[in-house]
Design a protein around this motif. Structure first.
Motif, PDB file in Angstrom:
ATOM      1  N   TYR A  97       0.852  -1.180   0.000  1.00 41.76           N
ATOM      2  CA  TYR A  97       0.000   0.000   0.000  1.00 41.76           C
ATOM      3  C   TYR A  97       0.894   1.238   0.000  1.00 41.76           C
ATOM      4  CZ  TYR A  97       1.037  -0.821   4.924  1.00 41.76           C
ATOM      5  OH  TYR A  97       1.682  -1.089   6.109  1.00 41.76           O
ATOM      6  N   PRO A  98       0.366   2.371  -0.476  1.00 42.52           N
ATOM      7  CA  PRO A  98       1.179   3.579  -0.611  1.00 42.52           C
ATOM      8  C   PRO A  98       1.585   4.168   0.731  1.00 42.52           C
ATOM      9  CG  PRO A  98      -0.803   3.692  -1.973  1.00 42.52           C
ATOM     10  CD  PRO A  98      -0.979   2.536  -1.043  1.00 42.52           C
ATOM     11  N   ILE A  99       2.774   4.756   0.750  1.00 38.49           N
ATOM     12  CA  ILE A  99       3.234   5.542   1.890  1.00 38.49           C
ATOM     13  C   ILE A  99       2.855   6.988   1.592  1.00 38.49           C
ATOM     14  CG2 ILE A  99       5.237   6.298   3.218  1.00 38.49           C
ATOM     15  CD1 ILE A  99       6.613   3.691   2.484  1.00 38.49           C
ATOM     16  N   GLY A 100       1.772   7.453   2.182  1.00 37.58           N
ATOM     17  CA  GLY A 100       1.252   8.759   1.831  1.00 37.58           C
ATOM     18  C   GLY A 100       0.491   8.691   0.518  1.00 37.58           C
ATOM     19  N   ARG A 101       0.233   9.846  -0.055  1.00 38.63           N
ATOM     20  CA  ARG A 101      -0.587   9.903  -1.267  1.00 38.63           C
ATOM     21  C   ARG A 101      -0.014  10.891  -2.279  1.00 38.63           C
ATOM     22  NH1 ARG A 101      -5.667   7.731  -1.291  1.00 38.63           N
ATOM     23  NH2 ARG A 101      -6.369   6.806   0.674  1.00 38.63           N
ATOM     24  N   LEU A 102      -0.383  10.658  -3.529  1.00 37.40           N
ATOM     25  CA  LEU A 102      -0.207  11.646  -4.587  1.00 37.40           C
ATOM     26  C   LEU A 102      -1.579  11.861  -5.209  1.00 37.40           C
ATOM     27  CD1 LEU A 102       3.069  10.709  -6.539  1.00 37.40           C
ATOM     28  CD2 LEU A 102       2.731  12.584  -4.941  1.00 37.40           C
ATOM     29  N   ASP A 103      -1.910  13.112  -5.500  1.00 35.10           N
ATOM     30  CA  ASP A 103      -3.208  13.421  -6.083  1.00 35.10           C
ATOM     31  C   ASP A 103      -3.389  12.723  -7.426  1.00 35.10           C
ATOM     32  OD1 ASP A 103      -3.698  15.110  -3.958  1.00 35.10           O
ATOM     33  OD2 ASP A 103      -2.936  16.881  -5.013  1.00 35.10           O
ATOM     34  N   TYR A 104      -4.641  12.606  -7.830  1.00 32.30           N
ATOM     35  CA  TYR A 104      -5.008  12.002  -9.117  1.00 32.30           C
ATOM     36  C   TYR A 104      -4.251  12.657 -10.274  1.00 32.30           C
ATOM     37  CZ  TYR A 104      -8.137  10.536 -12.946  1.00 32.30           C
ATOM     38  OH  TYR A 104      -8.658  10.026 -14.104  1.00 32.30           O
ATOM     39  N   ASP A 105      -4.117  13.986 -10.217  1.00 36.70           N
ATOM     40  CA  ASP A 105      -3.486  14.734 -11.308  1.00 36.70           C
ATOM     41  C   ASP A 105      -1.987  14.942 -11.103  1.00 36.70           C
ATOM     42  OD1 ASP A 105      -5.845  15.051 -12.782  1.00 36.70           O
ATOM     43  OD2 ASP A 105      -6.443  16.778 -11.586  1.00 36.70           O
ATOM     44  N   THR A 106      -1.420  14.367 -10.045  1.00 34.65           N
ATOM     45  CA  THR A 106       0.008  14.510  -9.769  1.00 34.65           C
ATOM     46  C   THR A 106       0.731  13.225 -10.138  1.00 34.65           C
ATOM     47  OG1 THR A 106      -0.444  16.047  -7.961  1.00 34.65           O
ATOM     48  CG2 THR A 106       1.724  15.017  -7.990  1.00 34.65           C
ATOM     49  N   GLU A 107       1.907  13.373 -10.728  1.00 38.75           N
ATOM     50  CA  GLU A 107       2.685  12.194 -11.106  1.00 38.75           C
ATOM     51  C   GLU A 107       3.999  12.165 -10.328  1.00 38.75           C
ATOM     52  OE1 GLU A 107       4.783  12.616 -15.077  1.00 38.75           O
ATOM     53  OE2 GLU A 107       3.281  14.205 -15.288  1.00 38.75           O
ATOM     54  N   GLY A 108       4.734  11.071 -10.521  1.00 38.80           N
ATOM     55  CA  GLY A 108       6.066  11.012  -9.948  1.00 38.80           C
ATOM     56  C   GLY A 108       6.244   9.983  -8.854  1.00 38.80           C
ATOM     57  N   LEU A 109       7.201  10.243  -7.971  1.00 39.75           N
ATOM     58  CA  LEU A 109       7.700   9.268  -7.005  1.00 39.75           C
ATOM     59  C   LEU A 109       6.668   8.945  -5.929  1.00 39.75           C
ATOM     60  CD1 LEU A 109      11.273   9.413  -5.457  1.00 39.75           C
ATOM     61  CD2 LEU A 109       9.315   8.583  -4.180  1.00 39.75           C
ATOM     62  N   LEU A 110       6.332   7.663  -5.859  1.00 38.60           N
ATOM     63  CA  LEU A 110       5.445   7.158  -4.814  1.00 38.60           C
ATOM     64  C   LEU A 110       6.079   5.906  -4.229  1.00 38.60           C
ATOM     65  CD1 LEU A 110       2.629   7.410  -3.403  1.00 38.60           C
ATOM     66  CD2 LEU A 110       1.779   5.811  -5.132  1.00 38.60           C
ATOM     67  N   LEU A 111       6.191   5.853  -2.915  1.00 40.19           N
ATOM     68  CA  LEU A 111       6.722   4.672  -2.240  1.00 40.19           C
ATOM     69  C   LEU A 111       5.573   3.802  -1.765  1.00 40.19           C
ATOM     70  CD1 LEU A 111       9.530   6.319  -0.062  1.00 40.19           C
ATOM     71  CD2 LEU A 111       9.775   5.236  -2.306  1.00 40.19           C
ATOM     72  N   LEU A 112       5.750   2.484  -1.871  1.00 41.14           N
ATOM     73  CA  LEU A 112       4.750   1.531  -1.389  1.00 41.14           C
ATOM     74  C   LEU A 112       5.457   0.439  -0.597  1.00 41.14           C
ATOM     75  CD1 LEU A 112       3.969   2.220  -4.682  1.00 41.14           C
ATOM     76  CD2 LEU A 112       1.841   1.230  -3.857  1.00 41.14           C
ATOM     77  N   THR A 113       4.737  -0.138   0.361  1.00 41.39           N
ATOM     78  CA  THR A 113       5.322  -1.171   1.203  1.00 41.39           C
ATOM     79  C   THR A 113       4.216  -1.986   1.860  1.00 41.39           C
ATOM     80  OG1 THR A 113       6.920  -1.559   2.996  1.00 41.39           O
ATOM     81  CG2 THR A 113       5.387   0.262   3.280  1.00 41.39           C
TER      82      THR A 113
END
Length: 259
Positions: A97-113
């Protein structure tokens, strides 16, 4: 012996805070007895632990860096039928599952664990782990406007912490500017709201760094596993940030000549 909520979080049940809520709600059993008291210690190798009647199992810890595309929501499912980040990890058997969030319209670095304790460490407000974005904004903000962001600006939910802000590019033909901004909080749509506050709305937003980890070499919509060194760097970054609680992050902005 380990605290029950820690064992639950490490098994990928949820974040430690959510696991505490599960315990106090009477949804956790240890050796067929309901436990509602926080701080109870268990032996995960010997004790039978269940959540909502289902036994938990220790999972292999998984840590992933994902280059999230625009138009994807940071959620396991969406009632509106939009594409979710979990659809990109069908080849990973563990539930991450994601560590924090990025908006629908935002791209880029997302960490999951699936490491709840690790996720909690990186997202806890007291740790102020920096997140860096490239914001393509409408118009070219004056240096004095970026100064407001670097010192902290008032939003409807209060003053923001000081940010690090600098120009990256200016496109006079399209009346746009690319601004690099590093924030130390995780408020909802914070970067967009900060630029709205100086009347330069964001046209495009991309996260390029989380703590010491940069988004390099990972194509849009693809992922890679973090190395053990990167995991330890993230952990150390969060702990070090926590020791600076109450202190302002370093203020920085670079102004183009003539601004």
């Amino acid at each position: 012996m380990e605290r029950l909520q820690k064992v639950l979080a490490e098994a990928g049940v949820a974040s430690r805070r959510k696991c505490e809520e599960l315990i106090t709600a009477g949804r956790v059993q240890v050796n067929d007895e309901v436990v509602t008291t926080l701080g109870v210690k268990v032996n995960p190798a010997l004790d039978k632990i269940k959540v909502d009647g289902k036994s938990i199992r220790r999972q292999t810890k998984v840590y992933v860096l994902f280059n999230k595309p625009k138009g994807v929501i940071t959620s396991a499912q969406d009632p509106e039928g939009r594409k979710t980040v979990t659809e990109f990890f069908k080849d990973i058997k563990e539930r991450i599952y994601p560590i924090g969030r990025l908006d629908y319209d935002t791209e880029g670095l997302l960490l999951l664990t699936n490491d709840g304790e690790f996720a909690h460490l990186l997202t806890h407000p007291k740790h102020h782990v920096p997140r860096t974005y490239l914001a393509t904004v409408r118009g070219v903000p004056h240096g004095s406007q970026l100064e407001k962001l670097s010192q902290g600006i008032k939003l409807e939910d209060g003053m923001t912490a000081p940010a690090e802000v600098e120009y990256q590019d200016i496109d006079q033909d399209n009346n746009e500017a690319v601004i690099k901004i590093t924030i130390y909080e995780g408020r909802n749509r914070q970067v967009r709201r900060m630029f709205d506050a100086i009347h330069h709305p964001v046209n495009k937003l991309k996260r390029v760094q989380f703590g010491p980890i940069q988004l390099t070499g990972v194509p849009r919509g693809r992922y890679r596993f973090l190395t053990q060194d990167e995991i330890e760097e993230l952990r150390a970054s969060a702990l070090a940030a926590g020791t600076r609680e109450g202190k302002k992050p370093r203020e920085s902005h670079k102004i183009q000549k003539g601004e």
